[in-house]
Design a protein around this motif. Structure first.
Motif, PDB file in Angstrom:
ATOM      1  N   HIS A  16       0.799  -1.219   0.000  1.00 31.47           N
ATOM      2  CA  HIS A  16       0.000   0.000   0.000  1.00 31.47           C
ATOM      3  C   HIS A  16       0.838   1.279   0.000  1.00 31.47           C
ATOM      4  CE1 HIS A  16      -3.136  -2.864   0.963  1.00 31.47           C
ATOM      5  NE2 HIS A  16      -3.971  -1.948   0.544  1.00 31.47           N
ATOM      6  N   LEU A  17       2.105   1.168   0.198  1.00 30.72           N
ATOM      7  CA  LEU A  17       2.974   2.336   0.200  1.00 30.72           C
ATOM      8  C   LEU A  17       3.055   2.974  -1.182  1.00 30.72           C
ATOM      9  CD1 LEU A  17       4.843   3.930   2.083  1.00 30.72           C
ATOM     10  CD2 LEU A  17       6.712   2.483   1.315  1.00 30.72           C
ATOM     11  N   PHE A  18       2.960   2.179  -2.224  1.00 32.86           N
ATOM     12  CA  PHE A  18       3.123   2.687  -3.583  1.00 32.86           C
ATOM     13  C   PHE A  18       1.796   2.795  -4.342  1.00 32.86           C
ATOM     14  CE2 PHE A  18       7.162   0.710  -2.410  1.00 32.86           C
ATOM     15  CZ  PHE A  18       7.989   1.813  -2.548  1.00 32.86           C
ATOM     16  N   LYS A  19       0.679   2.575  -3.684  1.00 35.11           N
ATOM     17  CA  LYS A  19      -0.631   2.740  -4.310  1.00 35.11           C
ATOM     18  C   LYS A  19      -1.000   4.209  -4.378  1.00 35.11           C
ATOM     19  CE  LYS A  19      -3.626  -1.176  -3.872  1.00 35.11           C
ATOM     20  NZ  LYS A  19      -4.850  -1.664  -3.256  1.00 35.11           N
ATOM     21  N   LYS A  20      -1.844   4.547  -5.367  1.00 37.88           N
ATOM     22  CA  LYS A  20      -2.359   5.905  -5.458  1.00 37.88           C
ATOM     23  C   LYS A  20      -3.338   6.142  -4.309  1.00 37.88           C
ATOM     24  CE  LYS A  20      -3.664   7.463  -9.423  1.00 37.88           C
ATOM     25  NZ  LYS A  20      -4.321   7.625 -10.731  1.00 37.88           N
ATOM     26  N   PRO A  21      -3.408   7.368  -3.790  1.00 38.60           N
ATOM     27  CA  PRO A  21      -4.349   7.643  -2.706  1.00 38.60           C
ATOM     28  C   PRO A  21      -5.802   7.500  -3.187  1.00 38.60           C
ATOM     29  CG  PRO A  21      -3.107   9.624  -3.292  1.00 38.60           C
ATOM     30  CD  PRO A  21      -2.593   8.510  -4.131  1.00 38.60           C
ATOM     31  N   ALA A  22      -6.687   7.144  -2.279  1.00 37.60           N
ATOM     32  CA  ALA A  22      -8.095   6.955  -2.613  1.00 37.60           C
ATOM     33  C   ALA A  22      -8.845   8.278  -2.655  1.00 37.60           C
ATOM     34  CB  ALA A  22      -8.749   6.027  -1.603  1.00 37.60           C
ATOM     35  N   THR A  23      -8.269   9.331  -2.095  1.00 41.30           N
ATOM     36  CA  THR A  23      -8.937  10.625  -2.062  1.00 41.30           C
ATOM     37  C   THR A  23      -8.395  11.543  -3.150  1.00 41.30           C
ATOM     38  OG1 THR A  23      -7.338  11.434  -0.459  1.00 41.30           O
ATOM     39  CG2 THR A  23      -9.375  10.489   0.405  1.00 41.30           C
ATOM     40  N   SER A  25      -7.154  15.365  -4.135  1.00 37.93           N
ATOM     41  CA  SER A  25      -6.599  16.565  -3.527  1.00 37.93           C
ATOM     42  C   SER A  25      -7.341  17.775  -4.088  1.00 37.93           C
ATOM     43  CB  SER A  25      -5.108  16.663  -3.814  1.00 37.93           C
ATOM     44  OG  SER A  25      -4.587  17.822  -3.227  1.00 37.93           O
ATOM     45  N   PHE A  26      -8.537  18.035  -3.559  1.00 36.14           N
ATOM     46  CA  PHE A  26      -9.367  19.127  -4.045  1.00 36.14           C
ATOM     47  C   PHE A  26      -8.945  20.421  -3.375  1.00 36.14           C
ATOM     48  CE2 PHE A  26     -13.240  21.710  -3.979  1.00 36.14           C
ATOM     49  CZ  PHE A  26     -13.542  21.694  -5.328  1.00 36.14           C
ATOM     50  N   PRO A  27      -8.816  21.531  -4.013  1.00 35.89           N
ATOM     51  CA  PRO A  27      -9.190  21.919  -5.355  1.00 35.89           C
ATOM     52  C   PRO A  27      -8.104  21.720  -6.396  1.00 35.89           C
ATOM     53  CG  PRO A  27      -8.620  23.882  -4.140  1.00 35.89           C
ATOM     54  CD  PRO A  27      -8.454  22.708  -3.204  1.00 35.89           C
ATOM     55  N   LYS A  28      -6.989  21.118  -6.030  1.00 32.57           N
ATOM     56  CA  LYS A  28      -5.920  20.893  -7.011  1.00 32.57           C
ATOM     57  C   LYS A  28      -6.336  19.856  -8.045  1.00 32.57           C
ATOM     58  CE  LYS A  28      -2.309  21.944  -3.696  1.00 32.57           C
ATOM     59  NZ  LYS A  28      -1.253  21.388  -2.880  1.00 32.57           N
ATOM     60  N   GLY A  29      -6.935  18.778  -7.594  1.00 31.52           N
ATOM     61  CA  GLY A  29      -7.366  17.725  -8.495  1.00 31.52           C
ATOM     62  C   GLY A  29      -8.771  17.988  -9.011  1.00 31.52           C
ATOM     63  N   LYS A  30      -9.146  17.267 -10.065  1.00 26.51           N
ATOM     64  CA  LYS A  30     -10.465  17.441 -10.645  1.00 26.51           C
ATOM     65  C   LYS A  30     -11.473  16.592  -9.869  1.00 26.51           C
ATOM     66  CE  LYS A  30     -13.135  17.314 -14.769  1.00 26.51           C
ATOM     67  NZ  LYS A  30     -13.503  16.628 -15.925  1.00 26.51           N
ATOM     68  N   MET A  31     -12.539  17.237  -9.432  1.00 27.51           N
ATOM     69  CA  MET A  31     -13.582  16.551  -8.681  1.00 27.51           C
ATOM     70  C   MET A  31     -14.458  15.780  -9.659  1.00 27.51           C
ATOM     71  SD  MET A  31     -14.874  15.958  -5.709  1.00 27.51           S
ATOM     72  CE  MET A  31     -14.267  17.202  -4.623  1.00 27.51           C
TER      73      MET A  31
END
Length: 120
Positions: A16-23, A25-31
């Motif tokens: 799990h250290l190298f997996k992408k996060p499940a959340t 990063s709003f507002p940086k990422g696209k909702m």
């Protein structure tokens, strides 16, 4: 604790250290909003006959529909109290003329409680 437990924990952590996060990063990422998301209500007064079923079936009494015109010339207005609304969609389901619908609008927060009562 068995002897293999530390090995399982280590494998789990490394995996799990190298997996992408499940959340997101709003507002940086696209909702990304689900297609059937129940956001702020939208109201179309042209079809409304003022039956009041939306108000009657709203469990939190967050919607108010009134006729500001005469009996012959209807001028329907709806007011939504966002602070009371639980976004259950019951008003949308109970409207026989489909005057109410849920939008994808999720930006509903405010520090001023007066801004949470909106005309639809």
């Amino acid at each position: 604790m068995s002897k293999s437990a530390p090995g399982k924990i280590t494998n789990f952590v490394v995996k799990h250290l190298f997996k992408k996060p499940a959340t997101v990063s709003f507002p940086k990422g696209k909702m990304q909003i689900a297609r059937n998301y129940r956001g702020k209500l939208s109201y179309d007064p042209t079809n409304c006959n003022g039956c009041g079923l939306c108000m009657r079936y709203c469990p939190s009494k967050a919607i108010l529909v009134v006729n500001e015109g005469t009996k012959e010339e209807r001028k329907m207005k709806a007011t939504l109290s966002i602070s009371r609304c639980i976004f259950c969609g019951q008003c949308v389901d109970s409207c026989p003329r489909k005057c109410l619908s849920c939008t994808q609008n999720i930006d509903l927060s405010s520090l001023d409680k007066d801004e949470l009562v909106v005309q639809l």
